[in-house]
Design a protein around this motif. Structure first.
Motif, short mmCIF file in Angstrom:
data_model
loop_
_atom_site.label_atom_id
_atom_site.label_comp_id
_atom_site.label_asym_id
_atom_site.label_seq_id
_atom_site.Cartn_x
_atom_site.Cartn_y
_atom_site.Cartn_z
N SER A 29 51.17 49.46 73.22
CA SER A 29 52.34 49.01 72.47
C SER A 29 52.43 49.78 71.17
O SER A 29 51.61 49.58 70.28
CB SER A 29 52.23 47.51 72.20
OG SER A 29 53.23 47.10 71.32
N ALA A 30 53.41 50.68 71.08
CA ALA A 30 53.54 51.51 69.88
C ALA A 30 54.26 50.75 68.78
O ALA A 30 54.96 49.77 69.04
CB ALA A 30 54.29 52.78 70.23
N VAL A 31 54.10 51.23 67.57
CA VAL A 31 54.77 50.60 66.44
C VAL A 31 56.15 51.20 66.27
O VAL A 31 56.27 52.42 66.14
CB VAL A 31 53.96 50.84 65.15
CG1 VAL A 31 54.62 50.14 63.97
CG2 VAL A 31 52.54 50.36 65.32
N PRO A 32 57.21 50.39 66.31
CA PRO A 32 58.53 50.97 66.10
C PRO A 32 58.67 51.46 64.67
O PRO A 32 58.12 50.88 63.75
CB PRO A 32 59.48 49.79 66.37
CG PRO A 32 58.65 48.58 66.19
CD PRO A 32 57.24 48.95 66.49
N ARG A 33 59.34 52.55 64.51
CA ARG A 33 59.51 53.05 63.14
C ARG A 33 61.00 53.25 62.86
O ARG A 33 61.82 53.29 63.78
CB ARG A 33 58.76 54.36 62.94
CG ARG A 33 59.28 55.51 63.77
CD ARG A 33 58.46 56.76 63.50
NE ARG A 33 58.93 57.85 64.33
CZ ARG A 33 59.92 58.66 64.01
NH1 ARG A 33 60.59 58.48 62.89
NH2 ARG A 33 60.30 59.63 64.82
N GLU A 34 61.28 53.39 61.61
CA GLU A 34 62.67 53.60 61.21
C GLU A 34 63.13 54.98 61.70
O GLU A 34 62.43 55.97 61.52
CB GLU A 34 62.77 53.52 59.69
CG GLU A 34 64.17 53.68 59.18
CD GLU A 34 64.21 53.71 57.66
OE1 GLU A 34 65.28 53.98 57.13
OE2 GLU A 34 63.16 53.49 57.03
N ILE A 35 64.26 55.01 62.37
CA ILE A 35 64.77 56.29 62.88
C ILE A 35 65.91 56.74 61.98
O ILE A 35 66.92 56.05 61.86
CB ILE A 35 65.25 56.15 64.33
CG1 ILE A 35 64.07 55.76 65.23
CG2 ILE A 35 65.89 57.43 64.81
CD1 ILE A 35 64.49 55.41 66.64
N LEU A 53 63.26 56.93 71.69
CA LEU A 53 64.41 56.25 72.29
C LEU A 53 64.20 56.07 73.79
O LEU A 53 64.51 55.02 74.35
CB LEU A 53 65.69 57.07 72.05
CG LEU A 53 66.23 57.08 70.63
CD1 LEU A 53 67.23 58.21 70.45
CD2 LEU A 53 66.88 55.74 70.34
N VAL A 57 64.09 51.54 72.79
CA VAL A 57 65.36 50.82 72.86
C VAL A 57 66.41 51.49 73.75
O VAL A 57 67.39 50.86 74.12
CB VAL A 57 65.96 50.59 71.46
CG1 VAL A 57 65.14 49.60 70.68
CG2 VAL A 57 66.07 51.91 70.71
N THR A 119 76.46 52.74 74.47
CA THR A 119 75.41 51.91 73.86
C THR A 119 74.54 52.68 72.86
O THR A 119 73.79 52.08 72.11
CB THR A 119 74.48 51.31 74.94
OG1 THR A 119 73.98 52.37 75.74
CG2 THR A 119 75.21 50.31 75.81
N ILE A 120 74.62 54.01 72.90
CA ILE A 120 73.77 54.81 72.00
C ILE A 120 74.67 55.77 71.23
O ILE A 120 75.53 56.44 71.82
CB ILE A 120 72.71 55.61 72.79
CG1 ILE A 120 71.82 54.65 73.59
CG2 ILE A 120 71.85 56.45 71.86
CD1 ILE A 120 70.83 55.34 74.50
N VAL A 121 74.47 55.84 69.93
CA VAL A 121 75.34 56.70 69.12
C VAL A 121 75.07 58.17 69.45
O VAL A 121 73.97 58.54 69.88
CB VAL A 121 75.14 56.44 67.61
CG1 VAL A 121 75.65 55.05 67.26
CG2 VAL A 121 73.69 56.60 67.21
N GLN A 122 76.07 59.02 69.22
CA GLN A 122 76.00 60.42 69.68
C GLN A 122 74.82 61.22 69.13
O GLN A 122 74.17 61.94 69.89
CB GLN A 122 77.32 61.12 69.37
CG GLN A 122 78.42 60.70 70.32
CD GLN A 122 79.48 61.78 70.47
OE1 GLN A 122 79.26 62.94 70.16
NE2 GLN A 122 80.64 61.39 70.94
N GLN A 124 71.97 60.28 68.43
CA GLN A 124 70.76 59.87 69.15
C GLN A 124 70.80 60.34 70.61
O GLN A 124 69.77 60.60 71.20
CB GLN A 124 70.60 58.35 69.04
CG GLN A 124 70.21 57.94 67.62
CD GLN A 124 70.39 56.46 67.34
OE1 GLN A 124 71.02 55.75 68.12
NE2 GLN A 124 69.86 56.01 66.23
#
Lengths: 273, 571
Positions: A29-35, A53, A57, A119-122, A124
């Motif tokens: 289980s990795a730690v999510p970080r701010e993207i 990504l 998510v 669902t995912i911004v361009q 990304q």
């Protein structure tokens, strides 16, 4: 001698358990970080963000990597992308696979993937393309792709002023379900995959419960489906128009496909738009 | 929509208030290749294992002492005293590892420690005081054993044993408050909540506190019984006289009986805990059962399979020393078959990660035959039949040297057999029927299966108790005449129980993922990730190896004390 046997029994038992736990699939289980994505983001950073990504998510691993639902991509996507469609370069092919996934479907698989731009911004999405190119190929996503995507993505979305209200009764809910990709995990009348609850189980349920299940899939997990909880992507409701969502809910709770056709022949052309 | 997705991806975490305090977040540690998390992991696990032992053993020491008092059988009294003797050194080990744990947390996680003490300080002082009372009561209980041996003094002594359990239980409940707060803090506590403003009782009485209390209470009995069984096995194997072997054979049987008996109840407490976790946070529940920890339950099934097989194997070997048991020998191979098939079904994964070629070879994502076994209908059926078979083993063991004399003995036995058969039919029927109904209906079937098994257990025991009243004996149990392999089965049981505790501890702690306090205090250290099962299993094995090394020393010391008694008696 007895003490040695006792010692060996204990160590042997521990060794077996350790071995068994080490040979099963290992998931950490990795730690999510701010993207944070900017025009200055380098290709290497893009690949790293894309990987995050892909495994997180983005929800890609819900289908890719399991073997049957979608092709394995890790390690191979970048090397096969140029061979899929004659005359189409790798970057274009991967981009199209994300935003228009039914344009080319790999042999042996079903057209169950959704347009990811919903669902995912361009920016990304470009990060995802970079990650996929990096799987056996060369990353060619550049600052121009990325910067234009950023500019485009920050443009305000405006609804057409003259959009006429749509009557839910005129919408074919089965086609909506098909176009939204519901049948990738749910079954209805023999169509689809039995992963989540079949549509027939929704009949008689509270419409608000069904709405919540679509808009926020993690809010309530149907009993018996705990092991697949988390697979359903949040945001599917955003792919549909409000009228389509209402029609789909109405269909699920009543079991009556009604709508624009008999429910057996949805066009699959994204008629919700 | 896009804005919402963007926000979901930008996983911003507000700065917790504790970070505003002075000093570093984390201390440095690097000894023997261990990082700070590894150091705390080992200290916490060993403290917990010894604590479980010193809480579990007094529970049945008191029960066995009571049996000795009310049946006027000194044999039970001696056994209870021998259990208690093991506690003395184990108490020191518990305290030492507790101190190491506190030193590690306070020096390696200083800001988090400040946060915890800001909320829990009064309960920590109470904990220390109760630990003192508990230790003092234990010394009175053990050293007063021979002084308060008769009449009212003996009752007083028994009361001390009860008091010892009360102190121990309160101490455990307090510590559980701290760790369950980390798992399931009250809903009104957020990243912006100053720890000084958190109500102490609200922090302790959180969503998972009572389920953990009950689960650990029962698990401690299981663990204590298993460790006593291992001690008895060790002493049996190193015994030099038949008298000693007979004593430790009986002690091992009693410890194992208690461990397996309590184990059967444990899943119900586990189910309650699991439900509370889901109620507290769907996401946490999903992480536990359907997320990255889903394979952990396959390992758990494998371990419980070992427990069932080793426990039954011990009973079957034990029947070799019971006159009359030979008439039940032909049934053993069938019971073994049911258990082996049951374990295989229980450990079958629902879906497997497979390459495309492997999937093509299987003919689908699920294996055409094995895939059918990986669903709850098959697994519930398997585990209920395993419980039923284990209970049958125990009933045959109990019945082996007895011959009922009541006039209705034949009818009673037939009723018992019918109860077993009906329960098996109900379990299998609902297991098969479950494939033809929706999941919602299928979930309800598991209740019918469990109820059928529990009702049979109660019904059969009631008939047995009435039927065996005044029963003729086919001969006394030949205590001590057990092959050595039976004692190794007890050792494997103890190691497996201990390893299982480590695994479940990892599950409980790991579902917090990268949070010290779930969704309140984020772990910002480099070890914030939660390891995969392989590395976790290696850590668990290291902890269990250290534990058994130290327990071996305790057993050896226990043996020295016993030898001195024997020598004094000989003189």
């Amino acid at each position: 001698m007895t003490n040695l046997k006792i010692l060996l029994t204990i160590i042997g038992t521990l060794a077996v358990y350790t071995l068994v736990a080490n040979i099963i699939p290992q998931v950490q289980s990795a730690v999510p970080r701010e993207i944070v994505l900017t025009a200055e983001t380098t290709p290497e950073e893009l690949v790293a963000i894309g990987e995050e990504l892909y495994a997180g998510v983005g929800g890609c691993t819900a289908c890719h990597g399991l073997g049957t639902r979608a092709p394995d991509l890790v390690g191979v996507a970048g090397s096969v992308c140029e061979t899929r469609v004659p005359g189409q370069d790798c970057k274009t092919y991967l981009w199209e696979s994300l935003v228009n996934p039914t344009a080319y479907v790999v042999e042996g698989f079903q057209p169950i993937m959704l347009d990811q731009s919903r669902t995912i911004v361009q920016p990304q999405l470009w990060a995802l393309v970079a990650f996929l190119q990096d799987q056996g190929g060369t990353v060619t996503v550049n600052a121009d792709d990325f910067a234009s995507a950023l500019a485009e993505d920050t443009a305000p979305e405006t609804a057409p002023a003259d959009a006429a209200p749509v009557d839910p009764a005129s919408i074919d809910p089965v086609a909506v379900a098909r176009n939204t990709g519901c049948f990738a995990c749910h079954m209805y009348s023999g169509e689809g995959v039995e992963l989540g609850p079949p549509f027939e189980e929704a009949v008689g349920k509270d419409p608000e419960y069904i709405r919540r299940a679509i808009e926020d899939p993690g809010a309530d997990i149907a009993e018996g489906y705990e092991s697949v909880a988390g697979l359903m992507a949040p945001g599917l409701a955003g792919i549909m128009s409000p009228a389509e969502l209402d029609a789909l809910i109405q269909f699920l709770v009543t079991g009556d496909p009604g709508g624009g056709d008999d429910g057996d022949d949805g066009s699959g052309d994204g008629s919700g738009e | 929509m896009r804005a919402a997705t963007g926000a979901g991806l930008a996983l911003l975490v507000a700065m917790p208030l504790l970070a505003q305090a002075a000093g570093p977040d984390y201390g440095e540690f690097g000894i023997f290749g261990l990082d700070r998390r590894g150091a705390v992991w080992i200290a916490a696990q060993l403290h917990l294992l010894f604590a479980a032992f010193v809480l579990g053993v007094p529970m049945f020491a008191v029960v066995i002492e009571a049996i000795g008092i009310f049946t006027d059988n000194e044999r039970y009294d001696k056994l209870a005293k021998e259990f208690t003797r093991l506690l003395l050194v184990a108490y020191s080990a518990t305290a030492i590892w507790g101190a190491i744990l506190v030193f590690f947390i306070s020096t390696l996680y200083p800001r988090f420690w400040v946060y915890l003490t800001a909320i829990f300080a009064p309960s920590m002082w109470l904990y220390a005081a109760l630990f003192f009372f508990e230790s003092f009561t234990l010394y009175l209980y053990y050293y007063g054993w021979d002084a308060w041996k008769k009449g009212a003094a003996k009752k007083f002594h028994w009361g001390l044993g009860i008091l010892l359990n009360i102190w121990g239980t309160i101490v455990m409940f307090i510590a559980n408050g701290w760790l369950t707060y980390m798992m399931s803090p009250p809903p009104d506590v957020t990243v912006d909540t100053a720890p000084q403003t958190v109500q102490l009782w609200s922090a302790i009485n959180n969503a998972t506190w009572m389920p953990i209390n009950i689960h650990r209470l029962i698990a401690n009995v299981v663990f204590g019984g298993a460790i006593v069984g291992a001690y008895a096995a060790y002493r049996f194997l190193t015994s030099e006289s038949d008298e000693e072997r007979a004593h430790y054979d009986w002690m091992g049987y009693t410890g194992n009986l208690i461990a397996i008996g309590a184990l059967i109840v444990l899943p119900f407490a586990g189910y309650w805990l699991g439900r509370e976790i889901y109620e507290f946070s769907q996401q946490m529940g999903i992480t536990m059962m359907g997320g990255f920890m889903s394979w952990l339950w396959i390992i758990q099934a494998f371990l419980i399979g070992v427990l069932f097989l080793a426990g039954n194997y011990y009973l079957w070997i034990g029947m070799g020393r019971i006159p009359g048991a030979e008439r039940f020998q032909p049934y053993i191979k069938w019971m073994l078959l049911v258990l082996v098939v049951g374990v295989i079904v229980w450990a079958t994964p629902n879906t497997m990660i497979a390459s495309r070629d492997e999937v093509a070879a299987m003919g689908g994502q699920q294996h055409p035959f094995l895939g059918v076994l990986g669903v709850m209908s098959a697994k519930n059926t398997a585990v209920n039949l395993m419980i039923l078979t284990t209970f049958l083993s125990f009933m045959l063991y109990r019945r082996a040297n007895k011959e009922p004399v009541v006039s209705w003995a034949k009818t009673g036995t037939m009723l018992q057999g019918a109860a077993f058969a009906i329960a098996a039919v109900i379990v299998v029927f609902y297991g098969i029927y479950g494939y033809f109904v929706t999941a919602i209906v299928r979930i309800g079937f598991s209740v019918y299966q469990v109820l059928a098994v529990l009702a049979t257990i109660i019904f059969v025991i009631l008939i047995d108790s009435a039927m065996l009243r005044g029963a003729k004996s086919r001969g006394e149990i030949q205590w001590g005449k057990m092959p050595a392999r039976s004692q190794y089965a007890l050792l494997i049981l103890a190691v497996t129980f201990t390893w299982l505790m480590g695994l479940m501890g990892f599950a409980r702690s790991g579902i917090r993922q990268h949070w010290h306090v779930y969704e309140v205090i984020r772990d910002t250290s480099e070890q914030a990730f939660t390891p995969a099962l392989g590395p976790a299993a290696t850590m668990i094995s290291i902890c269990v190896a250290i534990f058994f090394g130290l327990v071996g020393m305790i057993f050896w010391l226990g043996g020295l004390a016993e030898k001195s008694v024997y020598e004094e008696t000989a003189k």
